[in-house]
Design an enzyme around this catalytic site. Structure first.
Site, PDB file in Angstrom:
ATOM      1  N   ASP A 455       0.833  -1.203   0.000  1.00  0.00           N
ATOM      2  CA  ASP A 455       0.000   0.000   0.000  1.00  0.00           C
ATOM      3  C   ASP A 455       0.877   1.267   0.000  1.00  0.00           C
ATOM      4  O   ASP A 455       2.089   1.211   0.277  1.00  0.00           O
ATOM      5  CB  ASP A 455      -0.874  -0.032   1.265  1.00  0.00           C
ATOM      6  CG  ASP A 455      -2.188   0.713   1.100  1.00  0.00           C
ATOM      7  OD1 ASP A 455      -2.311   1.502   0.147  1.00  0.00           O
ATOM      8  OD2 ASP A 455      -3.087   0.510   1.938  1.00  0.00           O
ATOM      9  N   ASP A 523     -10.894   2.247  -3.094  1.00  0.00           N
ATOM     10  CA  ASP A 523     -11.451   1.982  -1.763  1.00  0.00           C
ATOM     11  C   ASP A 523     -12.972   2.067  -1.786  1.00  0.00           C
ATOM     12  O   ASP A 523     -13.624   1.732  -0.795  1.00  0.00           O
ATOM     13  CB  ASP A 523     -10.899   2.995  -0.746  1.00  0.00           C
ATOM     14  CG  ASP A 523      -9.525   2.587  -0.230  1.00  0.00           C
ATOM     15  OD1 ASP A 523      -9.166   1.408  -0.382  1.00  0.00           O
ATOM     16  OD2 ASP A 523      -8.818   3.447   0.317  1.00  0.00           O
TER      17      ASP A 523
END
Ligand code: DGJ
Length: 703
Positions: A455, A523
């Site tokens: 990430d 997301d």
């Protein structure tokens, strides 16, 4: 195939359906000749012999016609290259020769004053129409005392020249966090349009891709040009609509012209790839060509299908512990999940987002025996085991930062901007990369980990490097540092797959696609919003790398929308399917339904992940659908967000089928004639709100 003509000063690259030609003038100017359908060397020579109208006053004879326009001389379009040394800017090229192997042409030039060597690379792989371009710049002096360093203010990877048309239309992808890769298509007006990122990573605002058509292309018809950059740092693509109706697009690393790196005598730098593609057959054919090229040449082991994944981030957030993850793993395995991933919160003091980032050892309260006991249990349940990492970041409240505050990007005497309570490490530094290598390597050796979710949750803000003679190089060297680490990890741990993530789709580009196995698309897991995000993503990238999760309803993270489980599943089945809901709260009926959807996904997975994509109807209020075709099979995924006026949604006119063949519906039984499916269309029977279904068709052979 590469052919040469024009007394060794004209080159033609030929792909399956397209051709690309260029030539050198007597003055060593490298001019663009052709990019479009296949032509012969004789055609290219005839084009080269055409008389070009003399330029009038105030007009440049070179603008819009050069393969690699540079700063300096009679040029007024945006240069691809800008170099400074000893106060002198600009370059003047002398041709130095060329070489070619079956797939790549290299043309060499030299600037006498700066002692700068330039090589232009053109690669067209067999069976493809994608032209991969990049340049190598080398300081041709080898001894430091013989030359001054050359500052590359700007060094784009390529300039693409498109022919004159009555008008051009530009398609690109725009967005922000939670709303990435949304397609926008509008007329290109005279002047220049810029897209890019000033953030140190690819960014949520634009994917580095453009498509250009003359305003007349449709999803399955018309001429489309496309260009895509393989770079994961700041970048810029400039599209210039020129007065004669032609277009030139330049693009490369870096967001402005104020300095990329310094070439000392003997140094060399090769830019990222800027790939281009000409197609007929509309935006659909262009996407299919990009997808096939990525699956064949860019994505590692693309022939291996990606497993169905479970990730509890949306369900548990930072409240992670071994007991709860075991409970979720048992439930996930019973659904048919094949890969179980522990997200953020398993390490250091990371019980919230303000501490522990950078300390890559399991939290002893949460995982008393380390990660191995959970990993073993996950394996025993028949799944692979993955963990989340964010190697490029550090919380100020961490052991790593306390030991090495100077490892974070910063400017001396300036405030260190914290986003999400974290700072960016400077991966241009050798010691930082060496530390991260040791930590990640030990993590992979310390427990049987099969998968890393990598990430990157904040943009660069204070990209300083006190003490370095040319700190600006951090912008490129950090990115190359990430590539180096990823490449080294993959080489040392070839069985470990990697997911690229940056707060969702903040680092989606061809260079990450080349180093990772799949990408976290956004997301935003709302299944309706996702249709538009996935539609945009699919313009360039294939479903094989587009990760999508089924999460809880209502969708608390994004918009509070309630949606049926079936709609959520069919939305996520358009990519690499994952589940991200709190399974401990799903009813027995929901778990059973989820198990059946996962079974159905596995049956169509070879088509979704390896087939040709046809976007049948774009997202909107009405019926939207995609179709995948591979060999004798096809899968159609259809969604009806909202039915209007009690009307039956229109039949879906399918693509890529044989009109003369008959097709069985493998789920419902019954047969359809190919001609009916393509001409009248497939009736979905969808009604009401948030309805969705899957149709799996197989050609009846031997008839
Ligand atoms: C952002 C990612 O996109 C999410 O999926 C999750 O991994 C969080 N980061 C964790 O911090």
């Amino acid at each position: 195939m590469i052919e040469v003509g024009g007394n060794g000063r004209l080159w033609l690259l030929s792909g399956v359906r397209s051709g690309y030609a260029l030539r050198l003038t007597e003055d060593d100017e490298l001019l663009h000749l052709h990019w479009g359908p296949r032509i012969t060397v004789e055609d290219a020579q005839a084009l080269a012999a055409e008389k070009i109208p003399a330029a009038r006053g105030f007009e440049s004879p070179l603008d819009g016609r050069e393969e690699y326009p540079v700063e300096g001389g009679p040029r007024f379009t945006r240069p691809a290259l800008s170099v400074r040394a000893d106060g002198v800017r600009g370059t003047e090229w002398a041709f130095g020769g060329w070489e070619a192997d079956p797939e790549e042409l290299r043309l060499r030039f030299h600037d006498r004053l700066h002692h700068l060597a330039l090589t232009l690379h053109y690669r067209m792989r067999a069976g493809s129409d994608v032209v991969e371009r990049r340049v190598t710049l080398t300081h041709a002096r080898t001894r430091a005392r013989d030359g001054v360093p050359l500052e590359l203010l700007r060094a784009d990877s390529a300039a693409w020249s498109l022919p004159a048309r009555d008008g051009w239309r530009l398609s690109h992808l725009h967005g922000r966090w939670g709303a990435e890769s949304r397609l926008v298509r509008a007329a290109l007006t005279p002047g220049e349009q810029l897209i890019g990122s000033r953030r140190g990573h690819t960014g949520h605002a634009h994917l580095p891709w453009i498509a250009l058509d003359a305003g007349d292309a449709g999803e399955e018809s018309g001429e489309v040009y496309g260009c895509a950059l393989g770079w994961s740092g700041s970048w810029r693509i400039a599209v210039q609509s020129l007065p004669d109706g032609s277009v030139q697009a330049v693009g490369g690393a870096g967001h402005d012209d104020s300095g990329l790196l310094l070439l000392a005598p003997g140094d060399s730098w090769t830019t990222p790839v800027f790939a281009g593609l000409w197609t007929e057959g509309g935006f659909g054919a262009a996407s299919r060509a990009w997808h096939a090229w990525q699956r064949r040449h860019i994505i590692p082991a693309a022939e291996r299908h990606r497993p169905v994944l479970y990730n509890s981030w949306e369900a548990t957030g930072f409240r992670v512990d071994e007991r709860q993850q075991r409970e979720l793993a048992v439930k996930a395995a019973a659904l048919g999940v094949e890969l179980f991933v522990v997200d953020d919160g398993w390490f250091g003091a990371r019980t919230h987002d303000a501490a522990g980032l950078g300390d890559w050892t399991p939290n002893p309260d949460r995982f008393p025996g380390g990660l191995r006991p959970l990993a073993d249990e996950v394996h025993r349940l028949g799944m692979e085991f993955g963990v989340w990492v964010e190697p490029e970041m550090v919380n100020p409240d961490s052991d790593l930062y306390r030991a090495h505050p100077d490892w974070a990007q910063h400017h001396e005497g300036r405030r260190r901007t914290e986003f999400r309570n974290q700072l960016v490490l400077n991966l241009a530094r050798d010691d930082v990369r060496a530390h991260l290598w040791e930590r990640l390597d030990s993590l992979l050796r310390g427990a049987p980990v099969d998968y890393l979710k990598w990430d990157f949750n904040r943009s660069f803000t204070d990209a300083g490097w006190p003490g370095d003679p040319y700190p600006r190089r951090l912008w490129t060297a950090h990115v190359e540092g990430v590539y180096g680490l990823l490449d080294r990890l993959r080489a040392a741990h070839p069985h470990v797959a990697v997911e690229a993530c940056s707060g969702g789709g903040g680092r989606v580009d061809l260079a990450m696609a080349a180093r990772t196995d799949q990408m976290w698309t956004s997301d935003n897991t709302d299944p309706v919003d996702r249709l538009a995000i996935q539609h945009g993503f699919s313009q360039l990238h294939p479903a094989r790398i587009m990760a999508a999760w089924v999460t809880d309803s209502p969708n608390e993270q994004m918009n509070g929308r309630f949606s049926p489980l079936g709609f959520r599943f069919v939305s996520a089945m358009a990519g690499v399917l994952g589940v991200g809901g709190d399974l401990t709260r799903w009813s027995a009926a929901e778990l059973d339904e989820a198990r059946r959807w996962i079974e159905r996904y596995k049956r169509i997975r070879p088509l979704v992940q390896g087939g040709d994509l046809y976007r049948l109807r774009p997202p909107g209020d009405g019926l939207t659908a995609v179709q995948y075709v591979r060999g004798d099979e096809s899968a159609v995924l259809a969604w009806l967000p909202a039915q209007r006026y009690g009307e039956e949604p229109p039949p879906l006119r399918l693509c890529g089928l044989d009109p003369a063949a008959r097709y069985t519906d493998l789920d419902r039984g019954g047969t359809h004639r190919g001609a009916v499916l393509t001409h009248r269309g497939l009736r979905t029977g969808l009604s009401g709100d948030l309805a969705a279904d899957v149709f799996h068709l197989r050609r009846i052979t031997g008839e």
